[in-house]
Design an enzyme around this catalytic site. Structure first.
Site, mmCIF file in Angstrom:
data_model
loop_
_atom_site.group_PDB
_atom_site.id
_atom_site.type_symbol
_atom_site.label_atom_id
_atom_site.label_comp_id
_atom_site.label_asym_id
_atom_site.label_seq_id
_atom_site.Cartn_x
_atom_site.Cartn_y
_atom_site.Cartn_z
ATOM 1 N N LEU A 66 -1.722 -1.264 2.139
ATOM 2 C CA LEU A 66 -1.645 -2.114 0.985
ATOM 3 C C LEU A 66 -2.914 -1.851 0.001
ATOM 4 O O LEU A 66 -3.875 -1.758 0.630
ATOM 5 C CB LEU A 66 -1.498 -3.519 1.292
ATOM 6 C CG LEU A 66 -0.212 -4.134 2.482
ATOM 7 C CD1 LEU A 66 -0.608 -5.324 2.591
ATOM 8 C CD2 LEU A 66 1.070 -3.821 1.467
ATOM 9 N N ASP A 67 -2.740 -2.228 -1.117
ATOM 10 C CA ASP A 67 -3.822 -1.870 -2.199
ATOM 11 C C ASP A 67 -4.864 -3.153 -1.780
ATOM 12 O O ASP A 67 -4.549 -4.013 -1.203
ATOM 13 C CB ASP A 67 -3.448 -2.061 -3.602
ATOM 14 C CG ASP A 67 -2.370 -1.068 -3.941
ATOM 15 O OD1 ASP A 67 -2.463 0.137 -3.181
ATOM 16 O OD2 ASP A 67 -1.512 -1.242 -4.915
ATOM 17 N N LYS A 68 -5.834 -2.687 -2.219
ATOM 18 C CA LYS A 68 -7.144 -3.718 -1.883
ATOM 19 C C LYS A 68 -6.769 -5.261 -2.342
ATOM 20 O O LYS A 68 -6.919 -6.172 -1.463
ATOM 21 C CB LYS A 68 -8.353 -3.491 -2.532
ATOM 22 C CG LYS A 68 -9.567 -4.328 -2.511
ATOM 23 C CD LYS A 68 -10.812 -3.755 -3.326
ATOM 24 C CE LYS A 68 -11.833 -5.043 -3.156
ATOM 25 N NZ LYS A 68 -13.141 -4.627 -4.078
ATOM 26 N N THR A 73 -3.755 -6.415 -2.714
ATOM 27 C CA THR A 73 -2.497 -7.084 -2.337
ATOM 28 C C THR A 73 -2.647 -7.499 -0.995
ATOM 29 O O THR A 73 -3.091 -6.921 0.044
ATOM 30 C CB THR A 73 -1.513 -5.753 -2.373
ATOM 31 O OG1 THR A 73 -1.419 -5.441 -3.652
ATOM 32 C CG2 THR A 73 -0.168 -6.314 -1.847
ATOM 33 N N ARG A 124 3.958 -1.719 -8.789
ATOM 34 C CA ARG A 124 3.018 -1.855 -9.809
ATOM 35 C C ARG A 124 3.674 -0.682 -11.060
ATOM 36 O O ARG A 124 3.605 -1.376 -11.974
ATOM 37 C CB ARG A 124 1.520 -1.653 -9.586
ATOM 38 C CG ARG A 124 1.166 -2.612 -8.425
ATOM 39 C CD ARG A 124 -0.338 -2.295 -7.885
ATOM 40 N NE ARG A 124 -1.230 -2.428 -8.906
ATOM 41 C CZ ARG A 124 -2.740 -2.008 -8.572
ATOM 42 N NH1 ARG A 124 -2.716 -1.206 -7.340
ATOM 43 N NH2 ARG A 124 -3.274 -1.930 -9.796
#
Length: 326
Positions: free
Chosen positions: A161-163, A165, A261
């Protein structure tokens, strides 16, 4: 290491010494400038004396005060040295070399057995070490949580997961589990669903976004919908609309970097507070409005169906409830 075997004609014989107390694994190395090195820049001489380090890292050691010339600190990389001068450098390890280290941290564990671990990742926690985030990551926490993770690729992390998120991540705890999970993700047998809050009122209420994603040719820190990119599909369901905002439930069929996104921004509906893709902060959110709310898959060894749901954290939940109501 044999000092004479490591001699460079520009720096003369060099010797390895014990690190100073408290220096951890930092190694100290000293050498004397000979005639071949007379008039050379300090950073170039260091690159010859410690070729296993990048020049940029050695330059950083100089500016940080880790280099002594004739016993005095020297912080100027361009300083030209004279024959007979003595140099002593403390070779502090690179940040990258510190990346795969155990770091105890609280983990919100949703499920754990001998084979897998499901974690509720908070927003702000980086999953895997990378430039700018070489420590304090989920990987570091996993290494501290169970020792065998050190023998697994990426400590058992099979997706990210992105930082900024939040939400669910599944991790393998054995090589067998990691292999099976990777295969299941590649075969699209792992179901991943997200809650998202986007700018604008998305129509129609149910839609499929299918557009290839690759590196943005103009801004390399971003991804974009580009011809020749990797196939990507996101199914989007509008749960509620209010005053120019959309509360969405998104299901991934592929796992491209920044997929939700990118797809929503491409449709003209960037996520709230997603600055990278044009989403302004709103509704009290200062980080991208994306939460991994559900994971469903077969247990990698028993093949028993498993499903996990995770409510969003308070910042996201407050914005979500303002849109959807009760």
């Amino acid at each position: 290491m044999n000092a004479r075997e490591e001699t460079d004609p520009a720096v003369g014989e060099r010797h390895l010494e014990d690190a100073e107390p408290g220096a951890g694994e930092a190694e100290q190395r000293r050498f004397e400038i000979d005639l071949a090195g007379h008039g050379e820049r300090l950073d170039r001489l260091l690159a010859r004396a410690a070729p296993e380090f990048s020049r940029s890292h050695l330059q950083g050691l100089v500016t940080a005060g880790h280099v002594l010339v004739d016993g005095q600190p020297c912080t100027h990389n361009a300083r030209r040295l004279r024959s007979g001068q003595a140099v002593r450098v403390t070779l502090v390890p690179t940040a990258e070399s510190q990346a795969f280290r155990p770091q105890p941290m609280p983990l919100s564990i949703v499920f754990e057995d001998e084979q897998i671990l499901v974690v509720d990742k908070p927003a702000g926690l980086v999953v895997h070490p990378a430039a700018g985030n070489w420590s304090g990551t989920l990987l570091n926490g996993l290494l501290a949580h169970h020792g065998p993770a050190s023998r697994l690729p990426r400590a058992g992390i099979v997706h990210r997961l992105d930082k900024d998120t939040s939400g669910l991540v599944v991790v393998g705890k054995t090589q067998e589990a990691v292999t099976a999970l990777v295969r299941d993700i590649a075969a699209r047998r792992v179901q991943r669903e997200y809650l998202a809050i986007a700018w604008g009122e998305l129509q129609p209420p149910v839609q499929r976004i299918e557009a290839p994603i690759g590196r943005d040719p103009v801004q390399r820190t971003r991804m974009a919908v580009v011809a020749g990119g990797k196939p990507a599909r996101t199914d989007v369901e509008v749960r509620a609309l209010r005053d120019g905002f959309s509360a969405l439930r998104c299901r991934l069929h592929t796992g491209r970097t920044h997929q939700i996104r990118v797809h929503l921004a491409w449709r003209g509906h960037p996520l709230v507070a997603d600055a990278l893709y044009g989403g302004r902060p709103a509704l009290g959110l200062q980080r991208q409005a994306l939460h991994a709310t559900r994971l469903a898959f077969e247990h990698p060894l028993s093949r028993r169906p498993m499903g996990f749901d995770c409510p969003p954290p308070p910042d996201f939940a407050a914005a979500w409830m303002w849109i959807v109501g009760t």
